[in-house]
Design a protein around this motif. Structure first.
Motif, PDB file in Angstrom:
ATOM      1  N   THR A  89      71.687   4.383  30.886  1.00  0.00           N
ATOM      2  CA  THR A  89      70.957   3.280  30.263  1.00  0.00           C
ATOM      3  C   THR A  89      69.567   4.047  30.652  1.00  0.00           C
ATOM      4  O   THR A  89      69.188   4.343  31.658  1.00  0.00           O
ATOM      5  CB  THR A  89      70.861   1.932  30.922  1.00  0.00           C
ATOM      6  OG1 THR A  89      72.272   1.449  30.482  1.00  0.00           O
ATOM      7  CG2 THR A  89      70.046   1.191  30.687  1.00  0.00           C
ATOM      8  N   THR A  92      74.727  -9.278  30.081  1.00  0.00           N
ATOM      9  CA  THR A  92      74.888  -9.180  31.513  1.00  0.00           C
ATOM     10  C   THR A  92      76.503  -8.452  31.493  1.00  0.00           C
ATOM     11  O   THR A  92      76.710  -7.318  32.094  1.00  0.00           O
ATOM     12  CB  THR A  92      74.692 -10.026  32.705  1.00  0.00           C
ATOM     13  OG1 THR A  92      73.519 -10.503  32.796  1.00  0.00           O
ATOM     14  CG2 THR A  92      75.340  -9.616  33.962  1.00  0.00           C
ATOM     15  N   LYS A 138      70.560  -3.215  34.263  1.00  0.00           N
ATOM     16  CA  LYS A 138      70.283  -4.747  33.492  1.00  0.00           C
ATOM     17  C   LYS A 138      69.215  -4.203  32.270  1.00  0.00           C
ATOM     18  O   LYS A 138      68.142  -3.833  32.524  1.00  0.00           O
ATOM     19  CB  LYS A 138      69.515  -5.685  34.279  1.00  0.00           C
ATOM     20  CG  LYS A 138      69.482  -7.052  33.449  1.00  0.00           C
ATOM     21  CD  LYS A 138      69.409  -8.327  34.392  1.00  0.00           C
ATOM     22  CE  LYS A 138      68.763  -9.477  33.715  1.00  0.00           C
ATOM     23  NZ  LYS A 138      69.771  -9.817  32.445  1.00  0.00           N
ATOM     24  N   THR A 139      69.882  -4.795  31.223  1.00  0.00           N
ATOM     25  CA  THR A 139      68.689  -4.834  30.047  1.00  0.00           C
ATOM     26  C   THR A 139      68.192  -6.458  29.751  1.00  0.00           C
ATOM     27  O   THR A 139      69.107  -7.269  29.649  1.00  0.00           O
ATOM     28  CB  THR A 139      69.450  -4.149  28.674  1.00  0.00           C
ATOM     29  OG1 THR A 139      70.632  -4.743  28.246  1.00  0.00           O
ATOM     30  CG2 THR A 139      69.446  -2.870  28.838  1.00  0.00           C
ATOM     31  N   ASN A 178      76.111  -5.082  29.926  1.00  0.00           N
ATOM     32  CA  ASN A 178      75.749  -4.038  30.727  1.00  0.00           C
ATOM     33  C   ASN A 178      76.824  -3.771  31.577  1.00  0.00           C
ATOM     34  O   ASN A 178      77.047  -2.418  31.859  1.00  0.00           O
ATOM     35  CB  ASN A 178      74.516  -4.708  31.395  1.00  0.00           C
ATOM     36  CG  ASN A 178      73.491  -4.916  30.732  1.00  0.00           C
ATOM     37  OD1 ASN A 178      72.636  -5.861  31.321  1.00  0.00           O
ATOM     38  ND2 ASN A 178      73.139  -4.419  29.455  1.00  0.00           N
TER      39      ASN A 178
END
Length: 411
Positions: A202, A189, A159-160, A192
């Motif tokens: 990531t 999301t 997750k970012t 991602n």
């Protein structure tokens, strides 16, 4: 050293004052080659045009309630190697881009995410999390000060945080950017999940910090009480259609719906909502879920070439300094600090009272980082409730706590 060029994209709608403060923080960024793309409604465009560095901004008018479409416009306008995103109600630490983009020196890293501090400027609102096959987050334990490169297993993703993330532009183009079926919520999301499915790595970067204020918008009030849950319901329906097995959708929706109801009941108990508001909001959640089941999911194709050439922001090399103040001299010291900001410094003004009050930190409207609290009080909330110390030791400790984010120290 050759630095990757970065396009910082800020999407804003209905929050011109928050946008101005965000841009004051961006103007203090210490990174050699970046541009700033503002995607905003008329009020935000006007606010940006009134800033002294307006000529250094790329302005892209957009006035629709669809954050994915707005971010895609930012990608189209962006001409940097890396596209970084920050919300209009957030402020970056001066060394944000320096830390966030550093892992991209490794070509196999496609995405980078930083940590997010909350309203008090001290506590963390978002740190390292992974996503399960349902798109639901789970905490990760990482090294405190170093980037961690992650290759998630099949069916999972990294997750970012939407207000603190960056991606290679060519990867964003390859994946079709953000899906405009997500008008609000779950947009990053979904990205991602698609990044992970395509096999991209990531990097999570703890020292790449932004401060997020959670300003009011059409979905929530300033104190985070929900105003409407329609788009949350719609986004979950879209997400399920794209990522969740048909046999698992009903069970997940039942869990999510129950979780939203519990959240509303907490606000009801706290006095933020009335009983009829809980019923109305749950009805809106269900309506959104139904509507999201019918939204178009046709993949996007974004143009490979940016709409305009790279427009370097006129960033200045700045020295980061700390000033000490006391409550009875604070107003005078604040004026001095503001002048020093105008003269090209990054200024942290720390005012300490002879108390054990908790500390709070924020960038003010003059671009001064103001930290208030007691000499014996907590900054980091994991510290003891009260600890005896001297003023000089406390100032040194607080400077050391944020040295690499604020720019007091050198990597």
């Amino acid at each position: 050293m050759n630095h990757l060029s970065v396009s910082v994209v800020v999407v804003s709608r209905g929050r011109p004052d928050a946008l101005k403060r965000c841009l004051l923080g961006i103007a203090q960024l210490q990174y050699p080659v970046f541009e700033v793309v503002i995607v905003s409604d008329p009020s935000g465009i006007k606010a940006a045009q009134n800033l002294p560095f307006a000529a250094g901004l790329k302005l892209a008018p957009f006035d629709k309630p669809n954050i994915s479409a707005a971010r895609n416009l930012g990608i189209v306008e962006a001409a940097g190697d890396i596209v970084a995103f920050i919300d209009d109600d957030a402020v970056p630490e001066p060394q944000w881009l320096h830390h966030l983009v550093a892992p991209a020196a490794q070509r196999d890293i496609a995405a980078m995410g930083g940590f997010v501090r909350g309203r008090n400027g001290i506590s963390f609102q978002g740190r390292a999390r992974s996503l399960d096959r349902f798109g639901e987050p789970h905490a990760l334990e990482l090294e405190k000060d170093t980037p961690t490169i992650l290759h998630p297993p099949k069916g999972r993703a990294i997750k970012t945080e939407g207000t603190n993330m960056a991606f290679r532009r060519d990867v964003l183009i390859e994946l079709g950017g953000f899906d405009p079926a997500f008008h609000y919520f779950l947009d990053e999301t979904d990205l991602n999940m698609r990044l992970a499915r395509a096999g991209h790595a990531t990097a999570l970067v703890p020292l790449a910090e932004v401060h997020h204020g959670f300003a009011a918008n059409r979905m929530r009030s300033a104190n985070r009480v929900p105003r409407d849950l329609f788009d949350i319901g719609a986004s979950w329906a879209v997400f399920q259609r794209k990522h969740v097995l048909m046999s698992e959708r009903a069970g997940q929706w039942a869990r999510l719906r129950a979780s939203e109801r519990r959240r509303l009941l907490r606000h009801l108990v706290a006095g933020g909502l009335e009983p009829r508001s809980v019923r109305r909001l749950m009805h809106r959640l269900d309506l959104g879920f139904t509507e999201g089941g019918q939204r178009d999911l046709t993949p996007l194709k974004l143009p490979a070439h940016p709409a305009a050439p790279f427009k370097a922001f006129p960033a200045l090399p700045r020295e980061s300094i700390q000033m000490s103040s006391r409550p009875f001299t604070f107003r005078k010291d604040l004026k001095i600090a503001a002048e020093r900001v105008k003269n090209g410094e990054i200024v942290t003004l720390m005012t300490l009272s002879m108390t054990a009050m908790y500390h709070q930190l924020a960038l003010n409207e003059d671009g001064v980082w103001v930290q208030r609290g007691g000499l014996f009080g907590k900054s980091d909330r994991t510290q003891p409730l009260c600890r005896m110390t001297t003023r000089s030791r406390r100032l040194e400790k607080e400077q050391r706590r944020v040295a690499r984010q604020r720019g007091f120290g050198k990597d």
